[in-house]
Write a protein that holds these residues in place. Structure first.
Motif, short mmCIF file in Angstrom:
data_model
loop_
_atom_site.label_atom_id
_atom_site.label_comp_id
_atom_site.label_asym_id
_atom_site.label_seq_id
_atom_site.Cartn_x
_atom_site.Cartn_y
_atom_site.Cartn_z
N TRP A 1 1.04 2.79 13.72
CA TRP A 1 0.51 3.48 12.69
C TRP A 1 -0.37 4.78 13.37
O TRP A 1 -1.08 4.66 14.20
N GLU A 2 -0.12 5.72 12.37
CA GLU A 2 -0.84 6.97 12.76
C GLU A 2 -2.21 7.26 11.79
O GLU A 2 -3.16 7.94 12.05
N THR A 3 -2.23 6.57 10.57
CA THR A 3 -3.00 6.90 9.65
C THR A 3 -3.17 5.49 8.96
O THR A 3 -2.44 4.71 8.59
N ILE A 4 -4.84 5.19 8.43
CA ILE A 4 -4.99 3.96 7.81
C ILE A 4 -5.86 4.51 6.83
O ILE A 4 -6.68 5.13 6.86
N ASN A 5 -5.93 3.58 5.59
CA ASN A 5 -7.06 3.49 4.58
C ASN A 5 -8.11 2.84 5.13
O ASN A 5 -8.16 1.77 5.32
N CYS A 6 -9.36 3.40 4.94
CA CYS A 6 -10.50 2.76 4.93
C CYS A 6 -11.68 3.51 4.09
O CYS A 6 -11.89 4.61 4.22
N ASN A 7 -12.33 2.65 3.39
CA ASN A 7 -13.19 3.33 2.44
C ASN A 7 -14.63 2.66 2.72
O ASN A 7 -15.76 3.21 1.89
N ASP A 8 -15.03 2.06 3.74
CA ASP A 8 -16.07 1.37 3.77
C ASP A 8 -16.78 2.11 5.27
O ASP A 8 -16.12 2.06 6.38
N LYS B 1 -5.89 8.75 12.29
CA LYS B 1 -6.46 9.42 11.12
C LYS B 1 -6.86 8.45 10.09
O LYS B 1 -6.25 7.47 10.01
N THR B 2 -7.87 8.77 9.50
CA THR B 2 -8.00 7.68 8.22
C THR B 2 -8.21 8.40 6.80
O THR B 2 -8.67 9.80 6.79
N THR B 3 -8.21 7.92 5.90
CA THR B 3 -8.26 8.23 4.50
C THR B 3 -9.03 7.54 3.74
O THR B 3 -9.00 6.06 3.77
N ASN B 4 -10.19 7.87 2.85
CA ASN B 4 -10.98 6.86 2.18
C ASN B 4 -10.45 6.79 0.75
O ASN B 4 -11.12 5.85 0.02
N LYS B 5 -9.26 7.02 0.28
CA LYS B 5 -8.59 6.82 -0.76
C LYS B 5 -7.46 5.74 -0.56
O LYS B 5 -6.34 6.21 -0.06
N LEU B 6 -7.83 4.60 -1.14
CA LEU B 6 -6.84 3.59 -0.81
C LEU B 6 -5.46 4.16 -1.67
O LEU B 6 -5.63 4.47 -2.93
N ASN C 1 -15.86 -4.13 -4.84
CA ASN C 1 -16.46 -3.63 -3.71
C ASN C 1 -15.96 -3.07 -2.42
O ASN C 1 -16.13 -2.20 -1.97
N GLN C 2 -14.64 -3.73 -2.50
CA GLN C 2 -13.75 -3.36 -1.26
C GLN C 2 -12.56 -2.54 -1.98
O GLN C 2 -12.13 -1.65 -1.22
N LEU C 3 -12.11 -3.18 -3.13
CA LEU C 3 -10.78 -2.59 -3.69
C LEU C 3 -11.06 -1.40 -4.61
O LEU C 3 -9.86 -0.70 -5.01
N LYS C 4 -12.27 -1.16 -4.98
CA LYS C 4 -12.52 -0.29 -6.09
C LYS C 4 -11.98 -0.83 -7.37
O LYS C 4 -11.88 -1.88 -7.70
N GLU C 5 -10.92 0.39 -7.82
CA GLU C 5 -10.31 -0.09 -9.29
C GLU C 5 -8.92 -0.57 -9.09
O GLU C 5 -8.21 -0.83 -9.79
N HIS C 6 -8.38 -0.44 -7.53
CA HIS C 6 -6.94 -0.75 -7.30
C HIS C 6 -6.94 -2.45 -7.28
O HIS C 6 -7.62 -3.17 -6.88
N LYS C 7 -5.52 -2.76 -7.80
CA LYS C 7 -5.07 -3.94 -7.63
C LYS C 7 -4.61 -4.16 -6.22
O LYS C 7 -3.90 -3.27 -5.63
N ILE C 8 -4.66 -5.49 -5.67
CA ILE C 8 -4.11 -5.61 -4.24
C ILE C 8 -2.54 -5.45 -4.24
O ILE C 8 -2.33 -4.97 -3.55
#
Length: 195
Positions: free
Chosen positions: A65-72, A85-90, A115-122
């Motif tokens: 993996w070169e990029t991961i989602n992380c908003n914490d 690389k990270t992106t804070n937008k899931l 708190n973890q998922l914001k408005e996103h469905k798993i």
């Protein structure tokens, strides 16, 4: 009359002891780990934050993996030493690294909220999850986890409470109550000993 009873009665089934009753006498963390692994989860136990970072690095390298989602923000501090690389937008484009609300021992599931998922469905997120959790987040049942959320967030209970309990992407759930629920994830759990 006896003929009708034979035709319409259901045969008596032997009552077998459920595997979960074997686990009743084990410590809570061991019950969770047994059920989690039975559901095909990948479990990494960590006693230091350095181990957490090392295991995270190995997971990322193993999967290329070169990029991961992380908003914490706290988790971003753990990643800063890694070359990723990270992106804070899931989204579903990149693997997701996040924390959780609780680890539920009775079925080996992991509970999340807004708190973890914001408005996103798993089901709308990536099929690859890395979850950071602590041993203090272990609870015995779903009911205890919901009570814990209610107590912790008095007056401001998070929405979007949902769980992942299947960690095999190819499995099918025939349970009518789960129809259309595709929360199966390829999930790595970094469990940090904090007690």
């Amino acid at each position: 009359m006896n003929l009708f009873k034979k035709l319409f009665s259901t045969p008596k089934q032997k009552v077998t002891e459920e595997p979960s009753s074997e686990l009743q006498n084990l410590p809570l963390d061991q019950i969770f780990v047994e059920n989690f692994i039975k559901n095909n989860g990948k479990f990494l136990y960590c006693t230091t934050l350095q181990e957490v970072v090392l295991n995270l690095k190995n997971i990322i390298q193993e999967n290329y993996w070169e990029t991961i989602n992380c908003n914490d923000n706290d988790l971003l501090k753990l990643i800063k030493s890694l070359n990723i690389k990270t992106t804070n937008k899931l989204s579903n484009k990149f693997p997701t690294f996040l924390s959780c609300e609780h680890l539920i021992a009775e079925n080996g599931s992991i509970l999340f909220s807004s708190n973890q998922l914001k408005e996103h469905k798993i089901s709308d997120l990536s099929e690859h999850f890395i979850v950071y959790a602590t041993t203090s987040q272990l609870v015995k049942t779903k009911g205890e986890s919901l009570t814990g959320i209610k107590t912790r967030y008095k007056g401001n209970i998070p929405s979007n409470i949902s769980a992942i309990k299947n960690y095999n992407l190819k499995s099918k759930d025939d349970d009518f109550m789960n129809y259309g629920n595709t929360n199966s994830k390829n999930l790595y759990l970094l469990l940090f000993e904090d007690l």
